[in-house]
Motif scaffolding. Structure first.
Motif, short mmCIF file in Angstrom:
data_model
loop_
_atom_site.label_atom_id
_atom_site.label_comp_id
_atom_site.label_asym_id
_atom_site.label_seq_id
_atom_site.Cartn_x
_atom_site.Cartn_y
_atom_site.Cartn_z
N PHE A 183 2.31 1.55 -3.37
CA PHE A 183 1.22 1.94 -4.29
C PHE A 183 1.01 3.46 -4.25
O PHE A 183 0.94 4.12 -5.30
CB PHE A 183 -0.05 1.19 -3.88
CG PHE A 183 -1.27 1.55 -4.67
CD1 PHE A 183 -1.44 1.06 -5.96
CD2 PHE A 183 -2.26 2.34 -4.13
CE1 PHE A 183 -2.58 1.38 -6.69
CE2 PHE A 183 -3.40 2.66 -4.85
CZ PHE A 183 -3.56 2.16 -6.13
N CYS A 192 0.82 -1.21 0.00
CA CYS A 192 0.00 0.00 0.00
C CYS A 192 0.86 1.26 0.00
O CYS A 192 0.55 2.24 -0.69
CB CYS A 192 -0.94 0.01 1.21
SG CYS A 192 -2.29 -1.17 1.11
N TYR A 230 0.50 -6.84 -9.59
CA TYR A 230 -0.42 -5.76 -9.25
C TYR A 230 -1.82 -6.31 -8.97
O TYR A 230 -2.43 -6.00 -7.94
CB TYR A 230 -0.47 -4.75 -10.39
CG TYR A 230 -1.47 -3.63 -10.18
CD1 TYR A 230 -1.17 -2.54 -9.37
CD2 TYR A 230 -2.73 -3.67 -10.79
CE1 TYR A 230 -2.09 -1.52 -9.17
CE2 TYR A 230 -3.65 -2.65 -10.60
CZ TYR A 230 -3.32 -1.57 -9.79
OH TYR A 230 -4.25 -0.57 -9.58
N ARG A 231 -2.32 -7.13 -9.86
CA ARG A 231 -3.67 -7.67 -9.69
C ARG A 231 -3.74 -8.58 -8.47
O ARG A 231 -4.77 -8.59 -7.76
CB ARG A 231 -4.09 -8.41 -10.95
CG ARG A 231 -4.35 -7.46 -12.12
CD ARG A 231 -4.77 -8.20 -13.38
NE ARG A 231 -5.10 -7.26 -14.46
CZ ARG A 231 -5.39 -7.62 -15.70
NH1 ARG A 231 -5.39 -8.91 -16.03
NH2 ARG A 231 -5.67 -6.70 -16.61
N TRP A 237 -13.63 0.28 -4.86
CA TRP A 237 -12.20 -0.05 -4.89
C TRP A 237 -11.83 -0.84 -6.14
O TRP A 237 -10.75 -0.62 -6.72
CB TRP A 237 -11.80 -0.80 -3.63
CG TRP A 237 -11.52 0.13 -2.50
CD1 TRP A 237 -12.34 0.47 -1.48
CD2 TRP A 237 -10.32 0.88 -2.31
NE1 TRP A 237 -11.74 1.38 -0.65
CE2 TRP A 237 -10.49 1.64 -1.13
CE3 TRP A 237 -9.11 0.98 -3.00
CZ2 TRP A 237 -9.51 2.50 -0.65
CZ3 TRP A 237 -8.13 1.83 -2.52
CH2 TRP A 237 -8.34 2.58 -1.36
N GLU A 238 -12.67 -1.73 -6.59
CA GLU A 238 -12.39 -2.44 -7.85
C GLU A 238 -12.25 -1.45 -9.00
O GLU A 238 -11.35 -1.59 -9.85
CB GLU A 238 -13.53 -3.43 -8.15
CG GLU A 238 -13.50 -4.69 -7.32
CD GLU A 238 -14.54 -5.69 -7.79
OE1 GLU A 238 -14.21 -6.88 -7.88
OE2 GLU A 238 -15.68 -5.26 -8.08
N GLU A 290 -4.54 0.88 -13.02
CA GLU A 290 -3.66 -0.22 -13.43
C GLU A 290 -2.63 0.16 -14.50
O GLU A 290 -1.44 -0.14 -14.35
CB GLU A 290 -4.53 -1.39 -13.91
CG GLU A 290 -3.75 -2.61 -14.34
CD GLU A 290 -4.70 -3.74 -14.73
OE1 GLU A 290 -5.22 -4.41 -13.81
OE2 GLU A 290 -4.93 -3.93 -15.95
N CYS A 313 -3.91 -6.25 -5.43
CA CYS A 313 -5.23 -5.61 -5.40
C CYS A 313 -6.26 -6.58 -4.82
O CYS A 313 -7.12 -6.19 -4.02
CB CYS A 313 -5.66 -5.17 -6.79
SG CYS A 313 -4.73 -3.76 -7.45
N GLN A 314 -6.16 -7.84 -5.23
CA GLN A 314 -7.08 -8.84 -4.70
C GLN A 314 -6.90 -9.01 -3.20
O GLN A 314 -7.87 -9.17 -2.45
CB GLN A 314 -6.87 -10.18 -5.42
CG GLN A 314 -7.84 -11.28 -5.00
CD GLN A 314 -9.29 -10.89 -5.20
OE1 GLN A 314 -9.65 -10.27 -6.21
NE2 GLN A 314 -10.15 -11.26 -4.25
N PHE A 330 -8.85 0.47 -8.66
CA PHE A 330 -7.70 -0.35 -9.02
C PHE A 330 -7.62 -0.56 -10.54
O PHE A 330 -6.54 -0.53 -11.13
CB PHE A 330 -7.76 -1.70 -8.31
CG PHE A 330 -7.41 -1.65 -6.84
CD1 PHE A 330 -6.39 -0.83 -6.37
CD2 PHE A 330 -8.11 -2.43 -5.93
CE1 PHE A 330 -6.07 -0.79 -5.02
CE2 PHE A 330 -7.79 -2.40 -4.58
CZ PHE A 330 -6.77 -1.58 -4.12
N TYR A 358 -6.02 -6.70 -1.15
CA TYR A 358 -6.65 -5.55 -0.51
C TYR A 358 -8.17 -5.73 -0.48
O TYR A 358 -8.81 -5.41 0.53
CB TYR A 358 -6.29 -4.26 -1.26
CG TYR A 358 -6.65 -3.01 -0.48
CD1 TYR A 358 -5.73 -2.43 0.39
CD2 TYR A 358 -7.92 -2.43 -0.58
CE1 TYR A 358 -6.06 -1.31 1.13
CE2 TYR A 358 -8.25 -1.32 0.16
CZ TYR A 358 -7.32 -0.76 1.01
OH TYR A 358 -7.65 0.35 1.76
#
Length: 263
Positions: free
Chosen positions: A160, A157, A233-234, A212-213, A220, A237-238, A216, A240
């Motif tokens: 990020f 995070c 990255y993905r 949030w989806e 991306e 994100c998942q 992200f 999170y």
């Protein structure tokens, strides 16, 4: 200036954010009154503009500015019953509006995206009358208030948010900086109000999860190359999103609503 969060779902996400947040409380806390002439700088799809229009009433007037013609079209639709509201395309850094045109100038979730944000703040002060009020609402440390948070995710995070700053200039800590900027600019009676942006004690609802989806996905292309590539990255994100769904975890974010008076 390119809006980094743009996506096919962004107008919906912004309108939900505007209507479910604490804007009304912030507007009242900072002294918005019936009859005020108001600028909503960076109005997006017009959800907060609609609140302002209701609070100032038909004796007041609201001008909404945004760079996006698509957002302005939706804002006009949302506010079609308010004859005392108008919208126009403009950059908050160079509005083209006359000096001292407004009693109250509102700006939420805009300066975080603007590279020369203090020039924008100076422009908002210019178009506010002497004795009028400039109000900036921004988050501080957005997305970082989580407990418990596994160390790899906490570190990601931070990386990020650093990547956001370096690639697109998005500053998740801009909220804490506005007080100093207003003081340096010479605004009077500068005050700060602390409000929750969100508090999720347990499992986040479907709307927050979707929010949030959407974030992200929009970020991306800019951020994934700096965070190990698309797969990494993905994957994070998942992780999170799983934290958002954790019934035993607290997730929260704060708003800093800073007001100052043009002397």
């Amino acid at each position: 200036m390119r809006y980094v969060m743009e996506s096919t779902d962004e107008a919906r996400r912004l309108l939900v954010q505007e209507r479910t947040g604490n804007a009304r409380e912030a507007l009242l806390l900072t002294g918005l009154q019936q009859g005020d002439r108001v600028l909503d700088a960076g109005c997006g799809p017009g959800g907060i503009t609609e609140m302002i229009a209701e609070l100032v009433g038909p004796t007041g007037h609201v001008t909404g500015l945004d760079l996006s013609e698509e957002r302005l079209a939706q804002a006009r639709q949302v506010n079609q019953r308010h004859a005392h509201v108008r919208f126009q395309p403009a950059d908050v850094r160079r509005t083209g509006l006359p000096d001292a045109a407004f009693d109250y100038t509102w700006c939420q979730f805009v300066l975080q995206y603007v590279p020369d944000r203090w020039d924008a703040l100076a422009e908002l002060a210019r178009v506010t009358r002497r004795g009028g009020k400039i109000v900036v609402s921004e988050f501080d440390g957005f997305g970082l208030g989580n407990w418990p948070c596994p160390e790899p995710l906490r570190e990601w995070c931070l990386r990020f948010t650093d990547a956001l700053q370096r690639t697109v200039g998005l500053d998740v800590h801009v909220g804490r900086k506005v007080f100093h900027a207003m003081r340096q600019m010479g605004l009077a009676q500068v005050r700060v109000h602390l409000l929750p942006q969100y508090v999720i004690a347990g499992t986040a609802d479907a709307s927050t999860y979707l929010d949030w989806e959407t974030r992200f996905s929009a970020l991306e292309p800019a951020v994934a190359p700096l965070l190990g590539g698309l797969e990494d990255y993905r994957g994070m994100c998942q992780k999170y999103l799983e934290l958002l769904a954790d019934p035993d975890a607290l997730k929260y974010s704060v708003l800093l609503v800073t007001e100052g008076i043009r002397p």
